[in-house]
Design a protein around this motif. Structure first.
Motif, short mmCIF file in Angstrom:
data_model
loop_
_atom_site.label_atom_id
_atom_site.label_comp_id
_atom_site.label_asym_id
_atom_site.label_seq_id
_atom_site.Cartn_x
_atom_site.Cartn_y
_atom_site.Cartn_z
N SER A 162 -34.51 55.12 73.56
CA SER A 162 -33.35 55.96 73.31
C SER A 162 -33.81 57.29 72.75
CB SER A 162 -32.40 55.26 72.32
OG SER A 162 -33.06 55.04 71.10
N HIS A 163 -32.89 58.26 72.72
CA HIS A 163 -33.20 59.60 72.24
C HIS A 163 -33.74 59.53 70.81
CE1 HIS A 163 -32.94 63.91 71.75
NE2 HIS A 163 -32.22 63.74 70.65
N GLY A 164 -34.89 60.17 70.56
CA GLY A 164 -35.45 60.22 69.24
C GLY A 164 -36.31 59.03 68.87
N ARG A 165 -36.34 58.00 69.68
CA ARG A 165 -37.12 56.80 69.36
C ARG A 165 -38.59 57.07 69.71
NH1 ARG A 165 -35.71 51.68 68.57
NH2 ARG A 165 -33.60 52.01 69.32
N PRO A 166 -39.52 56.67 68.83
CA PRO A 166 -40.95 56.84 69.13
C PRO A 166 -41.32 56.14 70.43
CG PRO A 166 -40.62 56.17 66.85
CD PRO A 166 -39.30 56.03 67.53
N ALA A 167 -42.13 56.81 71.25
CA ALA A 167 -42.52 56.24 72.54
C ALA A 167 -43.62 55.20 72.35
CB ALA A 167 -43.00 57.36 73.46
N PHE A 168 -43.56 54.17 73.18
CA PHE A 168 -44.62 53.16 73.17
C PHE A 168 -44.83 52.67 74.59
CE2 PHE A 168 -45.92 48.63 72.85
CZ PHE A 168 -47.20 48.86 72.36
N ASP A 169 -46.06 52.82 75.07
CA ASP A 169 -46.40 52.41 76.42
C ASP A 169 -46.94 50.98 76.40
OD1 ASP A 169 -47.16 52.18 79.04
OD2 ASP A 169 -48.89 53.54 78.89
N THR A 170 -46.16 50.05 76.92
CA THR A 170 -46.58 48.64 76.92
C THR A 170 -47.84 48.43 77.76
OG1 THR A 170 -45.05 48.18 78.75
CG2 THR A 170 -44.25 47.77 76.53
N GLN A 171 -48.10 49.34 78.68
CA GLN A 171 -49.29 49.20 79.51
C GLN A 171 -50.58 49.50 78.74
OE1 GLN A 171 -48.98 47.90 82.59
NE2 GLN A 171 -46.81 47.79 82.04
N SER A 172 -50.42 50.05 77.53
CA SER A 172 -51.61 50.37 76.73
C SER A 172 -52.15 49.14 76.00
CB SER A 172 -51.26 51.45 75.70
OG SER A 172 -50.31 50.97 74.75
N VAL A 173 -51.46 48.02 76.11
CA VAL A 173 -51.86 46.80 75.41
C VAL A 173 -52.23 45.71 76.41
CG1 VAL A 173 -51.13 44.99 73.81
CG2 VAL A 173 -50.36 47.34 73.47
N ARG A 174 -53.38 45.11 76.22
CA ARG A 174 -53.79 43.98 77.06
C ARG A 174 -53.06 42.73 76.55
NH1 ARG A 174 -58.11 40.42 76.57
NH2 ARG A 174 -58.82 41.63 74.75
N TRP A 175 -52.23 42.13 77.42
CA TRP A 175 -51.40 41.01 76.97
C TRP A 175 -51.33 39.84 77.94
CZ3 TRP A 175 -47.20 39.61 80.00
CH2 TRP A 175 -46.83 40.53 81.00
N LYS A 176 -51.64 40.05 79.21
CA LYS A 176 -51.41 39.01 80.21
C LYS A 176 -52.26 37.76 79.98
CE LYS A 176 -49.71 42.11 83.81
NZ LYS A 176 -49.85 42.62 85.19
N ASP A 177 -53.44 37.92 79.36
CA ASP A 177 -54.26 36.74 79.07
C ASP A 177 -53.63 35.87 77.98
OD1 ASP A 177 -54.92 39.03 77.35
OD2 ASP A 177 -56.35 37.67 76.40
N LEU A 178 -52.69 36.43 77.21
CA LEU A 178 -52.03 35.69 76.13
C LEU A 178 -50.87 34.84 76.63
CD1 LEU A 178 -51.93 38.48 73.39
CD2 LEU A 178 -53.59 36.62 73.63
N VAL A 179 -50.49 35.02 77.88
CA VAL A 179 -49.37 34.26 78.45
C VAL A 179 -49.77 32.81 78.71
CG1 VAL A 179 -47.87 34.04 80.47
CG2 VAL A 179 -48.27 36.29 79.44
N GLU A 180 -51.01 32.61 79.13
CA GLU A 180 -51.44 31.28 79.54
C GLU A 180 -51.55 30.31 78.36
OE1 GLU A 180 -51.67 30.28 82.64
OE2 GLU A 180 -51.03 32.29 83.24
#
Length: 285
Positions: free
Chosen positions: A12-30
């Motif tokens: 939303s407007h004014g909310r700090p941006a965060f790129d989820t692609q910057s975090v390695r996470w898919k190995d944590l799903v298994e």
């Protein structure tokens, strides 16, 4: 494994941006198989402790009686929290089971927690898709000031059940009805057959936990989070995260709902390495 897709967060407007692609996470799903078994068994030691404490409370009087009642209360709180953790992972398909397996886990947990997991599942999935937006029944409480939320908290579980029974698809309504009926049948039968105060103690304490939970599980983790990268808060206190069974990694969960609770601590470390900061659950405004 039946995992729900990664939640897409729009800033939303004014909310700090965060790129989820910057975090390695898919190995944590298994899930490893032992992790599935361990997760499913989490409430059982506390359920056993609750039974033992209840038996001891019945057999003594005076301060010892109330001491065992207090211990029973702690045990029931952890049956509730860990049962909710297991059910919550079932909501998101992150137990390493088939979807049918997830449904039956929710059914069993419903009997244990004296409510319908499928009712919570219905409002919870909407909450993830439309977090803190119009129609988000689960998130409504977080928009209220503390005292208003505290007053409304005890009716919230009832409200969620009413909404789910009214709006859920037919198949989910059948699960909800079956879970409520099974809860009444099992706990009513235990009370009648064994004529033990333990069933009453457990029932009263579990209902109290249900009525108190919205303040901790909704209001505390979502309140005033406009300045955070996501409409949720998190916690970095190791002690508090142990005491709350890892359920306070809430911002991480909303950003990556496909990651099971047992892997959220590792996910939090990876997010911290990017320099992003979430509002704390324990922060006071």
């Amino acid at each position: 494994m039946n995992n729900h897709s990664l939640h897409t967060h729009s800033h939303s407007h004014g909310r700090p941006a965060f790129d989820t692609q910057s975090v390695r996470w898919k190995d944590l799903v298994e899930y490893q198989r032992f992790e599935t078994v361990r997760e499913l068994c989490l409430p059982l030691p506390w359920l056993l402790a609750a039974i033992v404490c209840g038996q001891q409370a019945v057999g003594v009087a005076g301060w010892a009686h109330w001491g065992w009642i207090a211990a029973l209360g702690v045990a029931v709180i952890y049956v509730f929290m860990l049962g909710l953790r297991v059910a919550h992972n079932a909501f998101h398909g992150t137990l390493g089971l088939t979807r049918s397996g997830d449904h039956w886990v929710m059914f069993v947990i419903s009997v244990l927690l004296l409510g319908s997991s499928h009712a919570i599942n219905f409002t919870h999935m909407y909450h993830h898709k439309h977090c803190m937006q119009k129609g988000d029944v689960e998130g409504e409480l977080a928009n209220l000031p503390f005292w208003h939320a505290l007053i409304k908290s005890p009716i919230y579980p009832i409200y969620i059940h009413i909404v789910a029974l009214r709006d859920a698809p037919l198949a989910e309504k059948r699960w909800i009805q079956a879970e409520l009926a099974a809860s009444l049948l099992v706990h009513g039968s235990l009370l009648v057959w064994f004529e033990s105060p333990i069933s009453i103690f457990y029932g009263v304490l579990m209902l109290t936990a249900n009525l108190s939970a919205p303040m901790v599980g909704i209001w505390a983790v979502h309140r005033q989070s406009e300045d955070s990268p996501v409409d949720a808060r998190s916690c970095r206190s190791r002690v508090i995260n142990i005491l709350t069974c890892g359920m306070f990694y809430h911002a991480e969960h909303h950003l990556f709902p496909a990651v099971p609770t047992c892997h959220l601590a590792e996910l939090a470390k990876r997010i911290d390495a990017t320099g992003v900061k979430f509002l704390g659950v324990m922060e006071l405004e």
